[in-house]
Design a protein around this motif. Structure first.
Motif, mmCIF file in Angstrom:
data_model
loop_
_atom_site.group_PDB
_atom_site.id
_atom_site.type_symbol
_atom_site.label_atom_id
_atom_site.label_comp_id
_atom_site.label_asym_id
_atom_site.label_seq_id
_atom_site.Cartn_x
_atom_site.Cartn_y
_atom_site.Cartn_z
ATOM 1 N N PHE A 520 0.817 -1.211 0.000
ATOM 2 C CA PHE A 520 0.000 0.000 0.000
ATOM 3 C C PHE A 520 0.852 1.264 0.000
ATOM 4 N N LYS A 521 2.156 1.112 -0.025
ATOM 5 C CA LYS A 521 3.052 2.275 0.012
ATOM 6 C C LYS A 521 2.802 3.171 -1.195
ATOM 7 N N GLY A 522 2.732 4.467 -0.925
ATOM 8 C CA GLY A 522 2.431 5.427 -1.986
ATOM 9 C C GLY A 522 0.963 5.771 -2.078
ATOM 10 N N LEU A 523 0.106 4.980 -1.404
ATOM 11 C CA LEU A 523 -1.335 5.223 -1.420
ATOM 12 C C LEU A 523 -1.777 5.812 -0.086
ATOM 13 N N GLU A 524 -3.052 6.107 0.029
ATOM 14 C CA GLU A 524 -3.579 6.730 1.238
ATOM 15 C C GLU A 524 -5.037 6.363 1.423
ATOM 16 N N SER A 525 -5.541 6.503 2.635
ATOM 17 C CA SER A 525 -6.937 6.204 2.936
ATOM 18 C C SER A 525 -7.382 7.075 4.108
ATOM 19 N N PRO A 526 -8.646 7.508 4.129
ATOM 20 C CA PRO A 526 -9.114 8.304 5.263
ATOM 21 C C PRO A 526 -8.952 7.586 6.597
ATOM 22 N N ILE A 527 -9.210 6.268 6.622
ATOM 23 C CA ILE A 527 -9.128 5.510 7.869
ATOM 24 C C ILE A 527 -8.253 4.284 7.653
ATOM 25 N N VAL A 528 -7.271 4.092 8.527
ATOM 26 C CA VAL A 528 -6.363 2.953 8.417
ATOM 27 C C VAL A 528 -6.322 2.214 9.752
ATOM 28 N N PHE A 529 -6.437 0.885 9.682
ATOM 29 C CA PHE A 529 -6.171 0.014 10.819
ATOM 30 C C PHE A 529 -4.797 -0.607 10.590
ATOM 31 N N LEU A 530 -3.836 -0.293 11.448
ATOM 32 C CA LEU A 530 -2.482 -0.835 11.322
ATOM 33 C C LEU A 530 -2.369 -2.044 12.243
ATOM 34 N N TRP A 531 -2.154 -3.235 11.656
ATOM 35 C CA TRP A 531 -2.226 -4.498 12.382
ATOM 36 C C TRP A 531 -0.972 -5.312 12.058
ATOM 37 N N GLY A 532 -0.781 -6.402 12.780
ATOM 38 C CA GLY A 532 0.330 -7.296 12.488
ATOM 39 C C GLY A 532 1.665 -6.766 12.948
ATOM 40 N N LEU A 533 1.686 -6.140 14.124
ATOM 41 C CA LEU A 533 2.908 -5.543 14.656
ATOM 42 C C LEU A 533 3.601 -6.409 15.700
ATOM 43 N N ASP A 534 2.849 -7.312 16.334
ATOM 44 C CA ASP A 534 3.374 -8.034 17.496
ATOM 45 C C ASP A 534 4.543 -8.953 17.154
ATOM 46 N N THR A 535 4.621 -9.410 15.913
ATOM 47 C CA THR A 535 5.661 -10.364 15.529
ATOM 48 C C THR A 535 6.877 -9.696 14.888
ATOM 49 N N LEU A 536 6.919 -8.366 14.924
ATOM 50 C CA LEU A 536 8.023 -7.633 14.295
ATOM 51 C C LEU A 536 8.997 -7.102 15.338
ATOM 52 N N ASP A 537 10.229 -6.932 14.920
ATOM 53 C CA ASP A 537 11.223 -6.234 15.729
ATOM 54 C C ASP A 537 11.065 -4.742 15.410
ATOM 55 N N LEU A 538 10.326 -4.034 16.244
ATOM 56 C CA LEU A 538 9.957 -2.656 15.936
ATOM 57 C C LEU A 538 11.161 -1.721 15.879
ATOM 58 N N ASP A 539 12.203 -2.049 16.623
ATOM 59 C CA ASP A 539 13.398 -1.204 16.578
ATOM 60 C C ASP A 539 14.060 -1.253 15.205
ATOM 61 N N ARG A 540 13.879 -2.350 14.494
ATOM 62 C CA ARG A 540 14.486 -2.506 13.165
ATOM 63 C C ARG A 540 13.505 -2.180 12.039
ATOM 64 N N GLN A 542 11.426 0.643 11.779
ATOM 65 C CA GLN A 542 10.887 1.989 11.969
ATOM 66 C C GLN A 542 10.399 2.607 10.662
ATOM 67 N N GLU A 543 11.060 2.291 9.557
ATOM 68 C CA GLU A 543 10.579 2.811 8.272
ATOM 69 C C GLU A 543 9.217 2.215 7.931
ATOM 70 N N LEU A 544 8.988 0.948 8.295
ATOM 71 C CA LEU A 544 7.695 0.312 8.053
ATOM 72 C C LEU A 544 6.606 0.988 8.881
ATOM 73 N N LEU A 545 6.923 1.337 10.133
ATOM 74 C CA LEU A 545 5.964 2.049 10.974
ATOM 75 C C LEU A 545 5.667 3.430 10.394
ATOM 76 N N TYR A 546 6.693 4.099 9.933
ATOM 77 C CA TYR A 546 6.533 5.422 9.316
ATOM 78 C C TYR A 546 5.588 5.347 8.121
ATOM 79 N N VAL A 547 5.800 4.361 7.268
ATOM 80 C CA VAL A 547 4.954 4.218 6.083
ATOM 81 C C VAL A 547 3.531 3.843 6.489
ATOM 82 N N GLY A 548 3.387 2.859 7.392
ATOM 83 C CA GLY A 548 2.059 2.393 7.767
ATOM 84 C C GLY A 548 1.212 3.473 8.406
ATOM 85 N N LEU A 549 1.764 4.187 9.374
ATOM 86 C CA LEU A 549 1.007 5.237 10.062
ATOM 87 C C LEU A 549 0.655 6.385 9.117
ATOM 88 N N SER A 550 1.558 6.735 8.240
ATOM 89 C CA SER A 550 1.353 7.905 7.384
ATOM 90 C C SER A 550 0.403 7.657 6.227
#
Length: 576
Positions: A520-540, A542-550
């Motif tokens: 979905f990178k490059g696209l946008e939506s009025p409402i986003v549910f960001l899921w599937g985070l528990d199995t990731l190393d969030l410290d590594r 961060q760019e994925l979090l930046y893209v997902g939230l934005s």
């Protein structure tokens, strides 16, 4: 009062770098009749340059529906010409000479370039007047005598001086009459021709964000491009090779689409491309059937060109690339190589190429991209990118020498979403949109099935009670390796009729889309549910979090365990 474009306030006129141009602007604005169109500081690039017509700019373009148009070059201070060297000089108040460009030659080239630019516009050929009168002149608002400047190629009626500022209507009329009387075969520009001139050199536009939003109270604030974006589009008028950098939400894709459409409308055979196939499909849908414009992902481009070359030559370009680069990646190395081979067979090339999400392109992609240009050195190439969205870990090495232009205003995300996403951003500061919005919403549960239950319940509430259009909701899974597990948790749960789930497809009004952050990178939506985070190393990641939230314009829900959600959102959070 003449039609002035742009319409400058007194304060804006006072801020002009050239006091001479300010004097002439005020005179033209105040004394010309309404029938005249005056374009100030006009810029252009041509599909093809030649000796007479070149990329450039004109201080003033003055057009009249009956008498043609006039290009005027303005020089302040005194003026000096040395006949033995052919050099021109301005003379400042201290009587010091400064060498300047030949104003007569500048105006002359502008005249021919503008005519060439008009002929490049398809509408000119269909609805234009054909042959028209066009001329050039020079204006020196700080001198009071024209006689010493008169030359064989510059009669007195084409030289404006101080006194002419008070009689600007007569001066413009005389200059236009000089040129029109020398061309008895010229036709009037007419109302249609005047509109084409205005559309070509002063194109106005208002662009909605890529995905149509239904959250009206915030959407109205996003409709117009920021002054920063408008500045960049103005820069692109005269630059043939430009890279444009900006954080998420700064309008890179909107500008890429607008620039590609403009080039196509001006007669350039244009390619708009990107790495992400889903983004390419969406861009194709947004652009529709625009003449002279092809829209496709880079690998769609590879596939189509290689297939076309194979049909024409009988060669298997991809097999040749595999033999040349055995064991190398099919999409990263072999397909780009096959695309390069195909150019020997299918020489069809583009006058201009616009690339969105350029940070996703590997270095191996740029050679065939450049070879697709009609002129390897000068054909327009525009690359829009965000180094902070480099989630594919591509190398950033663009075939553009100049410094990148920066977009610095976020016109997509609310301030709350901006703060959440930009805590993971590294780069030049980006200014929030000024749209306050809601706090980040948290949906917390320990197990994935419990998370799915609460996520599903919230989506049903949004559709049934809050009257949100299903197509304005996207569920993005961050852990792409386990995406099917997350999809399956939701697909068995019903939505209010006629709503339905859609998996990795094109956004539809009646469907809630399930997709991954990377797709979905490059696209946008009025409402986003960001899921599937528990199995990731969030410290590594961060760019994925930046893209997902934005990706979210108005509301974002972070769905995870409580520990993870609070780590993701830091202090910007609220329980859903």
């Amino acid at each position: 009062m003449g039609q002035m474009i742009p319409k400058l306030s007194e304060r804006e006129i006072d801020r002009l770098e050239s006091a001479a141009e300010a004097k002439l602007y005020r005179a033209l604005r105040g004394l010309l009749p309404e029938a005249y169109l005056v374009l100030f500081q006009v810029n252009w690039i041509l599909r093809r340059e030649d000796d007479q017509a070149r990329d450039g700019e004109a201080d003033f373009l003055i057009a009249h529906p009956e008498h043609g148009y006039l290009c005027v070059e303005v020089k302040g201070g005194g003026v000096c010409f040395e006949g033995n060297t052919g050099h021109w000089y301005s003379i400042d108040r201290h009587n010091v000479k400064h060498e300047i460009k030949n104003p007569v030659e500048q105006a002359l080239r502008a005249k021919y370039s503008i005519l060439t630019k008009l002929r490049e516009n398809p509408r000119w050929g269909l609805h234009g007047p054909g042959r028209i009168a066009c001329g050039h002149a020079v204006f020196f608002p700080d001198i009071n005598e024209a006689a010493p400047i008169v030359r064989a190629d510059l009669p007195g009626c084409l030289i404006g001086i101080t006194d002419d500022l008070r009689n600007i209507r007569e001066w413009v009329g005389a200059a236009l009459e000089y040129w029109s009387s020398n061309d008895n075969s010229a036709n009037p520009i007419g109302p249609r021709g005047m509109e084409i001139i205005k559309n070509t050199f002063a194109h106005s536009f208002e662009v909605s964000p890529l995905i149509s939003a239904r959250i009206r109270d915030q959407e109205e604030q996003r409709l117009r491009l920021t002054q920063d974006q408008i500045r960049v589009l103005d820069v692109l008028r005269t630059q043939r090779r430009v890279s444009i950098s900006g954080g998420a939400g700064t309008g890179k894709t909107v500008l890429a689409v607008e620039k590609a459409k403009r080039l196509a409308s001006e007669g350039f055979n244009t390619l708009l491309t990107c790495y992400n196939r889903q983004l390419a499909d969406h861009l194709s849908d947004v652009c529709g059937a625009v003449e002279n414009l092809d829209v496709m992902s880079f690998h769609q481009l590879c596939y189509l060109r290689v297939k076309m070359a194979g049909e024409q030559s009988g060669r298997e370009m991809l097999d040749e690339a595999k033999k040349t680069y055995p064991g190398m990646d099919l999409f990263d190395v072999q397909y780009p190589a096959a695309l390069s081979y195909s150019l020997d067979v299918v020489p069809n090339q583009y006058d201009a190429i616009v690339c969105d999400e350029g940070q996703d392109f590997r270095e191996e992609y740029w050679f065939p991209i450049e070879m697709l240009l009609a002129d390897y050195e000068t054909s327009p190439l525009y690359i829009f990118f965000d180094d902070n969205q480099n989630i594919y870990s591509r190398a950033r090495s663009f075939p553009i020498k100049n410094e990148s232009y920066l977009l610095v205003t976020n016109c997509r995300n609310t301030d709350q979403i901006h703060d959440a996403a930009y805590q993971y951003y590294k780069g030049e500061p980006v200014v929030p949109s000024g749209i306050a919005g809601e706090e980040i919403q948290l949906i917390e549960a320990l197990r994935h099935d419990a998370q799915a239950t609460r996520l599903h319940s919230k989506i049903v509430e949004l559709i049934a009670k809050e009257k949100v259009v299903p197509g304005d909701i996207v569920v993005l899974v961050a852990d792409g390796l386990r995406k099917q597990e997350y999809y399956d948790e939701l697909l068995g749960r019903p939505l209010p009729r006629p709503s339905q789930w859609a998996v990795e497809g094109v956004t539809r009004e009646e469907a809630v889309l399930l997709d991954t952050v990377k797709r979905f990178k490059g696209l946008e939506s009025p409402i986003v549910f960001l899921w599937g985070l528990d199995t990731l190393d969030l410290d590594r990641e961060q760019e994925l979090l930046y893209v997902g939230l934005s990706r979210a314009k108005s509301v974002v829900y972070v769905v995870s365990s409580s520990d993870v959600s609070r780590k993701v959102c830091d202090a910007t959070k609220h329980d859903a």
